[in-house]
Design an enzyme around this catalytic site. Structure first.
Site, short mmCIF file in Angstrom:
data_model
loop_
_atom_site.label_atom_id
_atom_site.label_comp_id
_atom_site.label_asym_id
_atom_site.label_seq_id
_atom_site.Cartn_x
_atom_site.Cartn_y
_atom_site.Cartn_z
N ALA A 163 0.79 -1.23 0.00
CA ALA A 163 0.00 0.00 0.00
C ALA A 163 0.83 1.29 0.00
CB ALA A 163 -1.00 0.03 1.15
N ALA A 164 2.15 1.16 -0.19
CA ALA A 164 2.96 2.38 -0.32
C ALA A 164 2.47 3.19 -1.51
CB ALA A 164 4.43 2.02 -0.51
N GLY A 165 2.10 2.48 -2.57
CA GLY A 165 1.60 3.14 -3.77
C GLY A 165 0.28 3.86 -3.49
N ASP A 166 -0.60 3.22 -2.74
CA ASP A 166 -1.90 3.85 -2.41
C ASP A 166 -1.68 5.13 -1.62
OD1 ASP A 166 -3.19 1.68 -3.58
OD2 ASP A 166 -3.19 0.54 -1.71
#
Ligand code: ATP
Ligand code: RIB
Length: 303
Positions: free
Chosen positions: A251-254
């Site tokens: 979820a780093a991208g989110d």
């Protein structure tokens, strides 16, 4: 800082089963896990949580089933003061993600999409337009017509529209033209353009293809530990990452997309927005889990 912003997220809501191990198994191999647990996830719900944690007003639009996971996930969003009136509850089964996490914090994810693939496009568009948001975030973990119709409607209504291209898949970008920002990670870039953005040359080639196909204003590639890149049609910038201790990249991208989008809406400064995304992403990778790793604005400003 972002409390005046109304944001809508159209996307997936999953229960995540996180299994940790030193090394992931090879084909035919058994390995011993070191821990496991359930956590709230789904790219849509993660981005909604990231936006709400950063202080924005958020409406989540999606679908779960009327089952145990669906109820728990909705309760969680409600507790975060996220408006869930756009979430239908008549899906066949709530989405589930199995996340295999190795000792270096790197993951492999298998998603059972379930209700996320059953969102009614007309309901989603209606809920989006009724809410009158300033910002729309979408991802590709729902049915394609939902993404396309919501993006087109948002662009038509002058809503700042940010497309996060996860998970990696081919997608008809030509069917939704003129979003403000389109932002894939490395494997999503490869799936959409055939080019893995492993050096400046390939970053530029892939960004040009994405711009040509989507007619988006800005192309922002998320490049993991290399930070991100920005292509505006004239200049390519590589925006450096912040050093951190990686625990779990899930979820780093989110988190990056949500923080970047809010800063863009606030300041209109896309370079500053990418930097804000890098700061948020660096915090997310230093923490376990998906939505549990989303930072507050105070934490970001403290970097
Ligand atoms: P995921 O699919 O695991 O949610 P992603 O692959 O979509 O994540 P990444 O490119 O891995 O996204 O990470 C998003 C952002 O987080 C990066 O652009 C960067 O800003 C930050 N980031 C990721 N990994 C690191 C790292 N090792 N060190 C510092 N920042 C990082
Ligand atoms: O982006 C991370 C998310 O991808 C996880 O929460 C999981 O649900 C998958 O959808």
């Amino acid at each position: 800082m972002f409390s005046d912003i109304r944001a809508a997220v159209v996307g997936s809501i999953n229960m995540d089963l996180i299994l940790t191990m030193e090394k992931v198994p090879q084909l035919g191999e058994n390995v011993v896990g070191t821990d496991y647990g359930y956590a709230n996830g789904g790219k849509g719900a993660n981005q909604a949580t990231a936006l709400a944690t950063l202080g924005a007003k958020v409406r989540m639009i999606g679908k779960v089933a009327d089952d145990e996971n669906g109820k728990a996930l909705l309760e969680n969003l409600k507790n975060k003061k996220i408006d869930i009136s756009g979430v239908d509850t008549d899906g066949s089964q709530t989405g589930l993600a199995v996340i295999i996490l190795d000792g270096e914090g790197k993951n492999r994810i298998v998603v059972y999409e379930g209700a996320n693939k059953e969102i009614d496009s007309q309901n989603a568009v209606k809920s989006l337009i009724d809410y009158k948001p300033d910002l729309l975030l979408v991802q590709f973990e729902t049915n394609e017509d939902v993404v396309i119709n919501c993006v087109n409607e948002a662009v038509k209504n002058n809503i700042v529209t940010v497309i996060d291209c996860g998970p990696a898949k081919a997608f008809d970008l030509e069917k939704m033209q003129g979003a403000h920002i389109i932002s894939p990670n490395e494997s999503e870039t490869k799936a959409l353009t055939g080019i893995y953005p492993d050096n400046d040359d390939n970053i530029l080639k892939a960004s040009k293809i994405l711009k040509e196909r989507s007619k988006a204003q800005f192309i922002v590639l998320k490049l993991g530990e290399r930070g991100c890149s920005l292509w505006d049609g004239e200049n390519l910038k590589i925006i450096p990452p912040y050093k951190t201790n990686v625990v779990d990249t899930t979820a780093a991208g989110d988190c990056f997309t949500a923080a970047m989008a809010l800063e863009y809406l606030r300041s209109g400064d896309i370079v500053k927005s990418c930097d804000m995304g890098n700061k948020a992403g660096s915090i997310a990778v230093s923490r376990m889990g998906a939505e549990s790793s989303m930072p507050t604005i105070e934490e970001i400003l403290n970097i």
